[in-house]
Enzyme design. Sequence first.
Site, PDB file in Angstrom:
ATOM      1  N   TYR A  23     -10.540  50.380   4.880  1.00  0.00           N
ATOM      2  CA  TYR A  23     -10.993  51.150   3.732  1.00  0.00           C
ATOM      3  C   TYR A  23     -11.740  52.392   4.215  1.00  0.00           C
ATOM      4  O   TYR A  23     -11.609  53.472   3.665  1.00  0.00           O
ATOM      5  CB  TYR A  23     -11.907  50.293   2.853  1.00  0.00           C
ATOM      6  N   ARG A  56     -15.864  51.735  -1.190  1.00  0.00           N
ATOM      7  CA  ARG A  56     -15.775  50.729  -2.257  1.00  0.00           C
ATOM      8  C   ARG A  56     -14.752  51.146  -3.292  1.00  0.00           C
ATOM      9  O   ARG A  56     -14.026  50.318  -3.832  1.00  0.00           O
ATOM     10  CB  ARG A  56     -17.131  50.564  -2.907  1.00  0.00           C
ATOM     11  N   CYS A  90      -1.193  46.367   0.175  1.00  0.00           N
ATOM     12  CA  CYS A  90      -2.641  46.217   0.219  1.00  0.00           C
ATOM     13  C   CYS A  90      -3.062  45.185   1.261  1.00  0.00           C
ATOM     14  O   CYS A  90      -4.189  45.172   1.704  1.00  0.00           O
ATOM     15  CB  CYS A  90      -3.164  45.826  -1.149  1.00  0.00           C
ATOM     16  N   SER A  99     -13.546  46.938   8.053  1.00  0.00           N
ATOM     17  CA  SER A  99     -13.749  47.737   9.258  1.00  0.00           C
ATOM     18  C   SER A  99     -13.892  46.858  10.489  1.00  0.00           C
ATOM     19  O   SER A  99     -13.661  47.292  11.594  1.00  0.00           O
ATOM     20  CB  SER A  99     -14.988  48.601   9.105  1.00  0.00           C
TER      21      SER A  99
END
Length: 101
Positions: A23, A36, A52, A58
């Site tokens: 992300y 977020r 997805c 991370s």
Amino acid sequence: MKTFQDKVFALVSRIPRGRVSTYKAIADKIGVKAYRAVGQVLKKNPYDSVPCHRVVCSDGSLGGYHGIASSKKKMILLKKEDIKIKNNKVEDFEKRIFIHY
DNA sequence: GCTTTGACTCTCG
DNA sequence: TCGAGAGCCAAAG
């Protein structure tokens, strides 16, 4: 490519098979720190066509694309993509992470 | 138009 | 090593 989520989907869609992304990497590539928001948009998944499951935290963990990294089916799916899950984390995560150039 | 929420990440104890 | 708190941004209510 216009809105934030469009960029997210564009980048996620570019992740090749056998590679993963985070992300943070996506948000950073877009130019914002809305880590977020990336996950949130992915969860809604309006296009319903983005891999997805190739987007992880991370630190290499599944994070929670399905609520929490408990959906073993997703792990198997990732495994089929040559992405192995070890101890709830992506094996060789740092080597498999895909950087959007 | 303001408030709430969220599939995150970083830092500190 | 692990858990809790704070910070960040965008979309939805």
